[in-house]
Design a protein around this motif. Structure first.
Motif, PDB file in Angstrom:
ATOM      1  N   LYS A 461       0.823  -1.209   0.000  1.00 20.22           N
ATOM      2  CA  LYS A 461       0.000   0.000   0.000  1.00 20.22           C
ATOM      3  C   LYS A 461       0.862   1.267   0.000  1.00 20.22           C
ATOM      4  O   LYS A 461       1.766   1.399   0.827  1.00 20.22           O
ATOM      5  N   LEU A 462       0.512   2.178  -0.874  1.00 17.96           N
ATOM      6  CA  LEU A 462       1.183   3.474  -1.018  1.00 17.96           C
ATOM      7  C   LEU A 462       2.629   3.359  -1.530  1.00 17.96           C
ATOM      8  O   LEU A 462       3.311   4.357  -1.693  1.00 17.96           O
ATOM      9  N   LYS A 463       3.089   2.133  -1.785  1.00 17.89           N
ATOM     10  CA  LYS A 463       4.511   1.961  -2.108  1.00 17.89           C
ATOM     11  C   LYS A 463       4.877   2.406  -3.524  1.00 17.89           C
ATOM     12  O   LYS A 463       6.050   2.623  -3.803  1.00 17.89           O
ATOM     13  N   ALA A 464       3.900   2.521  -4.417  1.00 16.99           N
ATOM     14  CA  ALA A 464       4.224   3.069  -5.736  1.00 16.99           C
ATOM     15  C   ALA A 464       4.134   4.593  -5.703  1.00 16.99           C
ATOM     16  O   ALA A 464       4.817   5.279  -6.456  1.00 16.99           O
ATOM     17  N   GLU A 465       3.283   5.125  -4.836  1.00 14.74           N
ATOM     18  CA  GLU A 465       3.072   6.568  -4.797  1.00 14.74           C
ATOM     19  C   GLU A 465       4.129   7.301  -3.956  1.00 14.74           C
ATOM     20  O   GLU A 465       4.605   8.369  -4.338  1.00 14.74           O
ATOM     21  N   LEU A 466       4.487   6.698  -2.830  1.00 12.51           N
ATOM     22  CA  LEU A 466       5.426   7.351  -1.917  1.00 12.51           C
ATOM     23  C   LEU A 466       6.761   7.732  -2.590  1.00 12.51           C
ATOM     24  O   LEU A 466       7.230   8.863  -2.445  1.00 12.51           O
ATOM     25  N   PRO A 467       7.387   6.820  -3.359  1.00  8.17           N
ATOM     26  CA  PRO A 467       8.649   7.214  -4.004  1.00  8.17           C
ATOM     27  C   PRO A 467       8.498   8.381  -4.966  1.00  8.17           C
ATOM     28  O   PRO A 467       9.408   9.200  -5.091  1.00  8.17           O
ATOM     29  N   ILE A 468       7.335   8.500  -5.614  1.00 10.86           N
ATOM     30  CA  ILE A 468       7.158   9.620  -6.548  1.00 10.86           C
ATOM     31  C   ILE A 468       7.165  10.941  -5.778  1.00 10.86           C
ATOM     32  O   ILE A 468       7.873  11.887  -6.136  1.00 10.86           O
ATOM     33  N   VAL A 469       6.392  10.988  -4.690  1.00  8.53           N
ATOM     34  CA  VAL A 469       6.348  12.205  -3.869  1.00  8.53           C
ATOM     35  C   VAL A 469       7.750  12.516  -3.339  1.00  8.53           C
ATOM     36  O   VAL A 469       8.225  13.654  -3.380  1.00  8.53           O
ATOM     37  N   GLN A 470       8.433  11.480  -2.857  1.00 10.56           N
ATOM     38  CA  GLN A 470       9.763  11.675  -2.267  1.00 10.56           C
ATOM     39  C   GLN A 470      10.805  12.083  -3.316  1.00 10.56           C
ATOM     40  O   GLN A 470      11.622  12.971  -3.068  1.00 10.56           O
ATOM     41  N   GLN A 471      10.772  11.436  -4.468  1.00 12.68           N
ATOM     42  CA  GLN A 471      11.761  11.773  -5.506  1.00 12.68           C
ATOM     43  C   GLN A 471      11.550  13.204  -6.005  1.00 12.68           C
ATOM     44  O   GLN A 471      12.514  13.945  -6.210  1.00 12.68           O
ATOM     45  N   ASN A 472      10.277  13.580  -6.195  1.00 14.16           N
ATOM     46  CA  ASN A 472       9.996  14.947  -6.652  1.00 14.16           C
ATOM     47  C   ASN A 472      10.449  15.965  -5.597  1.00 14.16           C
ATOM     48  O   ASN A 472      11.069  16.981  -5.911  1.00 14.16           O
ATOM     49  N   LEU A 473      10.125  15.643  -4.347  1.00 11.21           N
ATOM     50  CA  LEU A 473      10.513  16.544  -3.261  1.00 11.21           C
ATOM     51  C   LEU A 473      12.038  16.689  -3.193  1.00 11.21           C
ATOM     52  O   LEU A 473      12.578  17.790  -3.055  1.00 11.21           O
ATOM     53  N   ALA A 474      12.728  15.560  -3.319  1.00  9.30           N
ATOM     54  CA  ALA A 474      14.201  15.603  -3.258  1.00  9.30           C
ATOM     55  C   ALA A 474      14.763  16.429  -4.412  1.00  9.30           C
ATOM     56  O   ALA A 474      15.760  17.136  -4.247  1.00  9.30           O
ATOM     57  N   CYS A 475      14.122  16.352  -5.579  1.00  2.00           N
ATOM     58  CA  CYS A 475      14.591  17.161  -6.708  1.00  2.00           C
ATOM     59  C   CYS A 475      14.505  18.649  -6.377  1.00  2.00           C
ATOM     60  O   CYS A 475      15.426  19.412  -6.699  1.00  2.00           O
ATOM     61  N   LEU A 599       5.355  -3.624  -8.192  1.00  2.00           N
ATOM     62  CA  LEU A 599       5.232  -2.178  -7.964  1.00  2.00           C
ATOM     63  C   LEU A 599       5.558  -1.331  -9.189  1.00  2.00           C
ATOM     64  O   LEU A 599       4.988  -0.248  -9.383  1.00  2.00           O
ATOM     65  N   LEU A 600       6.472  -1.834 -10.016  1.00  2.00           N
ATOM     66  CA  LEU A 600       6.984  -0.999 -11.109  1.00  2.00           C
ATOM     67  C   LEU A 600       5.900  -0.553 -12.102  1.00  2.00           C
ATOM     68  O   LEU A 600       5.849   0.642 -12.460  1.00  2.00           O
ATOM     69  N   PRO A 601       4.995  -1.457 -12.574  1.00  2.00           N
ATOM     70  CA  PRO A 601       3.978  -1.001 -13.534  1.00  2.00           C
ATOM     71  C   PRO A 601       3.124   0.138 -12.976  1.00  2.00           C
ATOM     72  O   PRO A 601       2.813   1.106 -13.686  1.00  2.00           O
ATOM     73  N   SER A 602       2.756   0.014 -11.717  1.00  2.00           N
ATOM     74  CA  SER A 602       1.927   1.051 -11.099  1.00  2.00           C
ATOM     75  C   SER A 602       2.717   2.370 -10.984  1.00  2.00           C
ATOM     76  O   SER A 602       2.174   3.458 -11.196  1.00  2.00           O
ATOM     77  N   TYR A 603       3.992   2.242 -10.654  1.00  2.00           N
ATOM     78  CA  TYR A 603       4.848   3.434 -10.563  1.00  2.00           C
ATOM     79  C   TYR A 603       4.908   4.143 -11.922  1.00  2.00           C
ATOM     80  O   TYR A 603       4.721   5.353 -12.011  1.00  2.00           O
ATOM     81  N   TYR A 604       5.150   3.393 -12.984  1.00  2.00           N
ATOM     82  CA  TYR A 604       5.230   3.998 -14.327  1.00  2.00           C
ATOM     83  C   TYR A 604       3.926   4.720 -14.664  1.00  2.00           C
ATOM     84  O   TYR A 604       3.921   5.824 -15.196  1.00  2.00           O
ATOM     85  N   LYS A 605       2.816   4.047 -14.349  1.00  2.00           N
ATOM     86  CA  LYS A 605       1.508   4.615 -14.668  1.00  2.00           C
ATOM     87  C   LYS A 605       1.285   5.924 -13.904  1.00  2.00           C
ATOM     88  O   LYS A 605       0.889   6.933 -14.484  1.00  2.00           O
ATOM     89  N   LYS A 606       1.577   5.892 -12.617  1.00  2.00           N
ATOM     90  CA  LYS A 606       1.376   7.104 -11.811  1.00  2.00           C
ATOM     91  C   LYS A 606       2.322   8.233 -12.241  1.00  2.00           C
ATOM     92  O   LYS A 606       2.019   9.406 -12.059  1.00  2.00           O
TER      93      LYS A 606
END
Ligand code: SF4
Length: 627
Positions: A461-475, A599-606
């Motif tokens: 749960k939330l594991k595909a979304e959390l890295p996106i928020v974190q990676q964007n924030l880190a950028c 997790l990867l397909p969902s990450y790509y989609k999001k």
């Protein structure tokens, strides 16, 4: 020019020994802020596909952001951007020390170094920031980073390399004071240009939109820091070394080349040990930072020197099964002086130890035995004997000697010290982060495995979304340019103080795991850094920033990095984890490792990418990423 920027970019060509000052591009500053973002845009625009990272056409870009030069806590860092010789993709690293402050005081936001000098050279930008001197550096070539800075004088601000950079060790870094831009081999690029040091200084003042408001609000943020259970208490007391016992307790402390997540002697390399024993650290801090996470320790023959951080303690301690703080402190000192990233160094040493134990490499190195390591560190920096192989990192070693399934890297960059098998979002982040297996391009592990654990680290749960928020924030953080530990304040004090057994805590944790929007909302309540990042940026630049805005800018930078990597030939196949991490369990209740394929397909989609990991035109247009 927008407030907060000096408004100038300095171009230096080492081949022709020419320089020029150009106006900073306002539109690029608005879209990419500064630091890593601005540098990535320049790198993309100025290089052809396939540029040789160690050739003259690869620019080395030093870049600051609008917060640099202010008194905001954790704000005096610079970014270095270039094509990485270690990964072949985007290379970047950020660094504390005084160089960022020097650049802003000299009236320079960005310094682009291109070409290559025939002979060792150093450059000095004069105190007014109007003239560049090209000076012979033959007398400094071969010297360590500490001695080099000492000889260059304390009044100026320096960025220097050591022998590792000179000899193009693929994970060499760039040092300012006692801090290092360690990752992706930026020091090797500097060495390939025969550039030993850059010195800047000056007396210009940062021009802000509303300085009074900024100062008053910064006081409030300092009070939040003081009260915060991580920034004001544990980090202050134990430094990052305080994380060792936490990750060990959660079975994610890299041990024996990531064969295990638990080290029986972890206590002996911990912050608690450092505090209680003769190595008791004296606290040090970056400019204007109240966290004081640095520690000086005693190293034989060297006196008090910078102590090891968590990553070093893990990768050169537990990862090698060495429970000896004195040894790790000594190796940390040598690595900094030689100018090498201790994460890649420790990862590569651990890999070499396992190759040796399996009979795949002729070496006397053994897990648990410090014999030979000090000498090998010197050999790596000078590319001597076995050191020459290790100087190329674990991926190239595995291609030459075998052991690909347990080489501890992603995209060629050695993994940092959070085992993804007990931190699923962090694992996805390692796999997808553009510069490779790294935790400072997003820090999901803090929310699942290091902090107060509001998100279960081992469910999907939330594991595909959390890295996106974190990676964007880190950028955005790396573009402002702030310290990544600002994200440790991301969980406000109010949540830390909740009783984990209370219905309120459990309800919030459950809701967080099931709701991305709620997750974003929690980050916007008082005491959360997103709030102070936005306010600082707004007060300095005069442009209104919001957290959605910061996510958008971070997403733009991340997608541009992705496009750079794709242009350089990386593909979705590079969004991977070592076989060991995917298939070998480290928990007694599991039979496998990290569930990346789920997790990867969902990450790509999001992300708005195609099924094979390519940003769609719609996504690029929406984010205004011109390619
Ligand atoms: S938290 Fe530590 S590394 Fe970050 S700015 Fe402060 S002293 Fe430096």
């Amino acid at each position: 020019m927008i407030k907060g920027y000096a408004g100038r970019l300095l171009e230096v060509d080492l081949s022709t020994k020419k320089f020029s000052f150009e106006p900073l591009d306002e539109e690029t500053a608005r879209l990419y802020i500064g630091g890593k973002g601005y540098g990535t845009r320049l790198l993309y625009d100025r290089t052809e596909a396939g540029v040789d990272p160690l050739g003259p056409a690869n620019p080395l870009i030093f870049s600051t952001g609008p917060l640099n030069g202010s008194v905001a806590p954790q704000s005096n860092r610079f970014a270095v951007v270039t094509k990485s010789p270690l990964t072949g993709g985007i290379g970047n690293a950020t660094c504390g020390g005084s160089f960022a402050l020097g650049m802003k005081k000299a009236g320079i936001d960005v310094l682009v170094v291109s070409g290559r000098s025939e002979r060792p050279v150093r450059i000095e930008v004069d105190g007014d920031g109007n003239h560049v001197e090209f000076l012979d550096a033959a007398d400094l070539w071969g010297k360590g980073t500490y001695e080099t800075q000492e000889l260059l004088g304390k009044k100026k601000n320096h960025a220097v390399i050591g022998p590792a950079g000179e000899n193009e060790v693929l994970f060499a870094g760039i040092v300012s004071n006692e801090r290092i831009a360690g990752r992706t081999g930026v020091g090797a690029v500097m060495g390939s240009k025969k550039l030993k040091a850059v010195s800047v200084w000056g007396s210009r003042k940062l021009d802000m939109e509303d300085e009074d408001k900024f100062k008053a609000y910064t006081k409030e943020v300092r009070a939040i820091f003081k009260d915060h259970p991580v920034l004001g208490e544990s980090m202050k007391r134990f430094g990052t070394a305080g994380i060792v016992n936490t990750t060990n307790g959660r079975n994610i402390l890299p041990t024996r080349n990531f064969q295990k997540g638990h080290f029986d002697d972890a206590m002996k390399i911990s912050g608690e040990w450092m505090e209680e024993n003769d190595l008791k650290g004296v606290k040090t801090s970056c400019i204007h930072c109240p966290v004081t996470c640095g520690r000086d320790v005693e190293v034989e023959g060297k006196g008090r020197v910078k102590g090891p951080e968590y990553e070093t303690l893990a990768l050169m301690g537990s990862n090698l099964e060495i429970g000896d703080l004195k040894k790790v402190s000594e190796w940390n000192y040598h690595a900094d002086d030689l100018g090498m990233d201790t994460i890649s160094l420790g990862g590569t040493l651990g890999f070499a130890m396992e190759l040796g134990e399996r009979g795949m490499l002729d070496t006397k190195l053994h897990f648990g035995d410090p014999a030979g390591v000090t000498e090998l560190i010197q050999d790596i920096a000078h590319r001597r004997g076995l050191g020459a192989d290790l100087a190329d990192g674990s991926r190239r070693m595995s291609e030459k000697l075998g052991g690909r399934e347990f080489a501890p890297h992603v995209k060629g960059l050695e993994l940092s010290a959070y085992d993804p098998r007990g931190s699923f979002a962090q694992g996805l982040e390692y796999a997808t982060t553009n510069r490779g297996g790294c935790h400072v391009q997003g820090a999901s592990m803090y929310l699942e495995s290091v902090g107060p654990l509001t998100i279960n680290p081992r469910n999907l749960k939330l594991k595909a979304e959390l890295p996106i928020v974190q990676q964007n924030l880190a950028c955005t953080i790396n573009s402002m340019v702030l310290c990544i530990f600002t994200t440790y304040g991301i969980v406000p004090k109010q949540i830390h103080e909740m009783d984990p057994n209370s219905w309120k805590y459990r309800a919030l944790a459950g809701a967080l795991e099931n709701s991305g929007p709620l997750f974003r909302w929690v980050q916007s309540i008082k005491g959360s850094p997103l709030l102070w990042f936005e306010k600082w940026l707004t007060m300095i630049t005069g442009t209104k920033f919001s957290s959605g805005h910061l996510q958008e800018i971070g997403g733009r930078i991340f997608n541009l990095e992705r496009m750079f990597n794709l242009r350089e030939g990386l593909t979705a196949a590079d969004d991977n984890l070592p076989d060991r991490i995917l298939h070998e369990p480290i928990f007694s209740d599991t039979t496998s490792g990290h569930p990346l394929d789920q997790l990867l397909p969902s990450y790509y989609k999001k992300r708005g990418w195609s099924a094979d990991g390519v940003p769609t035109k719609r996504t690029l247009d929406k984010l205004k990423v011109a390619v």
